[in-house]
Enzyme design. Structure first.
Site, PDB file in Angstrom:
ATOM      1  CB  THR A 186      -0.933   0.040   1.225  1.00 48.68           C
ATOM      2  OG1 THR A 186      -1.621   1.294   1.246  1.00 48.68           O
ATOM      3  CG2 THR A 186      -0.215  -0.158   2.540  1.00 48.68           C
ATOM      4  CD  GLU A 331      -2.022  -0.146   6.098  1.00 48.71           C
ATOM      5  OE1 GLU A 331      -3.113  -0.118   5.511  1.00 48.71           O
ATOM      6  OE2 GLU A 331      -1.116   0.686   5.888  1.00 48.71           O
ATOM      7  CE  LYS A 443      -7.868   4.580  -1.299  1.00 48.55           C
ATOM      8  NZ  LYS A 443      -8.561   3.688  -0.387  1.00 48.55           N
ATOM      9  CD1 TRP A 448      -3.261   3.838  -1.140  1.00 39.60           C
ATOM     10  CD2 TRP A 448      -3.920   5.875  -0.522  1.00 39.60           C
ATOM     11  NE1 TRP A 448      -4.055   3.710  -0.032  1.00 39.60           N
ATOM     12  CE2 TRP A 448      -4.474   4.941   0.363  1.00 39.60           C
ATOM     13  CE3 TRP A 448      -4.210   7.229  -0.339  1.00 39.60           C
ATOM     14  CZ2 TRP A 448      -5.290   5.309   1.430  1.00 39.60           C
ATOM     15  CZ3 TRP A 448      -5.026   7.602   0.714  1.00 39.60           C
ATOM     16  CH2 TRP A 448      -5.557   6.655   1.585  1.00 39.60           C
TER      17      TRP A 448
HETATM   18  P1  AMP Z   1      -6.501   1.215   1.251  1.00 42.24           P
HETATM   19  O1  AMP Z   1      -5.455   0.708   2.146  1.00 42.24           O
HETATM   20  O2  AMP Z   1      -6.010   1.538  -0.125  1.00 42.24           O
HETATM   21  O3  AMP Z   1      -7.702   0.325   1.248  1.00 42.24           O
HETATM   22  O4  AMP Z   1      -6.980   2.625   1.829  1.00 42.24           O
HETATM   23  C1  AMP Z   1      -7.482   2.755   3.122  1.00 42.24           C
HETATM   24  C2  AMP Z   1      -7.843   4.187   3.378  1.00 42.24           C
HETATM   25  O5  AMP Z   1      -8.840   4.620   2.458  1.00 42.24           O
HETATM   26  C3  AMP Z   1      -8.423   4.460   4.732  1.00 42.24           C
HETATM   27  O6  AMP Z   1      -7.436   4.602   5.726  1.00 42.24           O
HETATM   28  C4  AMP Z   1      -9.186   5.753   4.480  1.00 42.24           C
HETATM   29  O7  AMP Z   1      -8.321   6.875   4.484  1.00 42.24           O
HETATM   30  C5  AMP Z   1      -9.711   5.550   3.084  1.00 42.24           C
HETATM   31  N1  AMP Z   1     -11.066   4.976   3.113  1.00 42.24           N
HETATM   32  C6  AMP Z   1     -11.415   3.686   2.967  1.00 42.24           C
HETATM   33  N2  AMP Z   1     -12.754   3.554   3.011  1.00 42.24           N
HETATM   34  C7  AMP Z   1     -13.265   4.782   3.198  1.00 42.24           C
HETATM   35  C8  AMP Z   1     -14.591   5.314   3.333  1.00 42.24           C
HETATM   36  N3  AMP Z   1     -15.669   4.545   3.252  1.00 42.24           N
HETATM   37  N4  AMP Z   1     -14.720   6.636   3.533  1.00 42.24           N
HETATM   38  C9  AMP Z   1     -13.637   7.447   3.606  1.00 42.24           C
HETATM   39  N5  AMP Z   1     -12.371   7.018   3.469  1.00 42.24           N
HETATM   40  C10 AMP Z   1     -12.182   5.711   3.274  1.00 42.24           C
END
Ligand code: AMP
Length: 546
Positions: A186, A331, A443, A448
């Site tokens: 990630t 994570e 994002k 990312w």
């Molecule tokens: P990832 O590891 O790529 O799945 O990204 C995780 C991150 O995405 C989280 O720590 C949040 O910052 C963001 N995220 C995931 N789901 C949501 C959601 N439903 N609403 C807002 N941010 C989210």
């Protein structure tokens, strides 16, 4: 005194054997890179995953060795999920949307031994194969007759030829359930990408939890479409949970445009789908433009970024599809919270229900969460106090792969909590709402973009003295990066010139949408750029063309 129950290890191979035994004739449908629709069954996927297992044994890969994939969602990818992890090797799903230099870096960091790739990613493999010394075999996920003759990749083999000579019987080994099963990098943190290294135990517990009625509520009667890629946290665990319940799986392959996704939902009678807001935005746009309706879709999990109110409204009220807003992270395997209403909410007015659906949901059994102030003091669950979100649980990482320092925050009892980098409130009913992000990343479309990387490229330009990258709201991509720059005294550079400077240095979609020239950038006492202040200063700023 110990209990007198059987101490069988929780292993991923048990899922595919279960799906074969109890749901063998349930279909797995894939739109392939070749463009056609391919049909198979859990029985056939199980047989071919055993062929993969035999093929890996022949390659003499050791226990825990990494096998990587650069692939869309499809049945061959599913076979690798089971064939690789089931033998005790580690499936490393690589994100093909990254820049080839980042893919090579990740492949080398993971020390991948085999790389299996869809032919759409041949150009990436052609670019990186010489820089990845640990990879001893490159396998194209195609039939033998589709293998490109002059690819320049030494000893390139087709997946079908690779597995064809191997038996479809295999005795899956038993081993410690804490052994690693898969990994996913990630860039959602600062610095180089980091990998979450999942175990069989963490995956199995996450699988059980994710299928529960108040979570994804998956069953053998479902036809499930994971639009979320299998290279994003194991497609939110759906390849495993679908086997656990014996659901039909429908894979979209590379065709993620609104028309293709809608057509697949209709032709395959999809009842449950999962994806980030951007793909649903494209699909709803297509449906609205063509006056279309769903005939079978009942529920959709939307996560990865905040789900906009208009999207929840369109799904719920225009199309009669329940939106399950979810929050998670790489994570966290990834599920942390999922938003379903409680009984007492069902009699509330639609506006009150909408206010709840906009939240990211309730904690799932297995995940404990807390919000804390800057001093680490635990804040109340009153829906108002906003603080840093920390989580702990059996499917939360305790460290990154090859992690140098302990990322966990210890409480008074010595328990380790993972700091998510998200800022949230939690209300008295336990509903989490993400209100901000403390980590310095952007994002866009569920992927990312590292602000630091965007800034580093800008300051590498001779005319730039200082740069700060922030995310700006965008209706389709959720956020897009904009770089604020201060020029070197007397130096000149235009917006167009600076954006052109990014070409080739990062993936195209990671290049900022705009450059804002400033006299200064706010800096805090410790020398850090004050991003929150900068965002405030640019609160009236709109992206070009919007
Ligand atoms: P990832 O590891 O790529 O799945 O990204 C995780 C991150 O995405 C989280 O720590 C949040 O910052 C963001 N995220 C995931 N789901 C949501 C959601 N439903 N609403 C807002 N941010 C989210």
């Amino acid at each position: 005194m110990l209990g007198l129950m059987q101490d069988q290890q929780l292993l991923i191979s048990s899922l595919i054997e279960f799906a074969d035994c109890h749901h063998g004739d349930t279909e797995i449908v894939s739109r392939r890179v070749e463009g056609d629709i391919h049909r198979t069954t859990w029985r056939e996927v199980a047989a071919r995953s055993r062929q993969v297992a035999n093929a890996l044994d022949q390659e003499q890969l050791g226990f825990g060795d990494r096998v990587a994939t650069l692939a869309w969602n499809g049945y061959r990818h599913l076979e690798l999920y089971y064939g690789v992890s089931g033998t005790g090797r580690v499936l490393h799903t690589v994100n093909p949307r990254l820049h080839p230099d980042q893919i090579a870096w990740i492949t080398n960091h993971a020390e991948d031994e085999i790389m299996c790739f869809d032919l759409s990613f041949l150009p990436i493999v052609q670019q990186i194969h010489g820089e990845c010394p640990t990879v001893k075999k490159w396998i194209a996920l195609c039939d033998a007759d589709k293998l490109p003759a002059d690819s320049g990749i030494p000893k390139l083999e087709s997946y079908e030829a690779w597995i064809s000579t191997h038996s479809s019987t295999y005795d899956w080994p038993s081993f410690d359930e804490n052994s690693a099963s898969s990994m996913c990098y990630t860039s959602g943190t600062t610095g180089n990408p980091k990998a979450a290294l999942y175990s069989h135990r963490s995956t199995m517990l996450h699988t059980y939890a994710s299928a529960m009625p108040d979570v994804m509520a998956m069953s053998a009667r479902d036809s499930v479409l994971p639009v979320v890629p299998m290279f994003h946290v194991n497609a939110w665990g759906i390849p495993y949970s679908a086997a656990l319940v014996g659901a039909k799986l429908v894979f979209p392959g590379p065709a993620l445009d609104g028309k293709s996704v809608f057509e697949l939902i209709e032709t395959e009678k999809v009842s449950f789908a999962a994806g980030v807001p951007t793909v649903w935005q494209m699909m709803l746009g297509h449906m609205q433009a063509n006056g279309l309706e769903f005939s079978t879709l009942k529920r959709t999990v939307i996560g990865g970024s905040a789900c906009p109110p208009a999207m929840i409204d369109a799904f719920q009220h225009q199309y009669g599809v329940e939106v399950l807003h979810a929050w998670g992270m790489t994570e966290l395997s990834p599920l942390g919270t999922l938003c379903t209403l409680k009984n007492k909410h069902l009699t509330q007015m639609p506006e009150q229900q909408m206010a709840i659906r906009l939240k990211q949901g309730r904690g799932i059994f297995g995940i404990e969460m807390k919000i804390v102030d800057p001093e680490g003091k635990v804040l109340p669950w009153d829906g108002k106090a906003s603080g840093d979100l920390l989580v702990t649980g059996p499917w939360v990482i305790k460290n990154y792969f090859k992690g140098e320092s302990d990322p966990l925050v210890r409480d008074a009892k010595g328990r380790g909590w993972f700091p998510t980098g998200d800022v949230a409130t939690i209300d008295a009913d336990g509903y989490l709402q993400i209100t901000d992000r403390s980590k310095d990343v952007i994002k866009s479309g569920g992927e990312w973009i590292s602000s630091i990387e965007v800034e580093n490229i800008a300051v590498a330009h001779p005319a730039i003295a200082m740069a700060a990258c922030i995310g700006v709201a965008h209706p389709k991509w959720d956020e897009r990066p904009v770089v604020v720059v201060v020029k070197q005294p007397g130096a000149e550079v235009s917006c167009k010139e600076l954006l052109a400077f990014y070409e080739g240095k990062t993936a195209r979609w990671q290049i900022p949408d705009d450059v804002v020239f400033a006299e200064s950038i706010p800096i805090g006492a410790t020398g850090k750029i004050l991003k929150a202040r900068l965002r405030e200063q640019l609160s009236d700023y709109r992206l070009p063309g919007l």
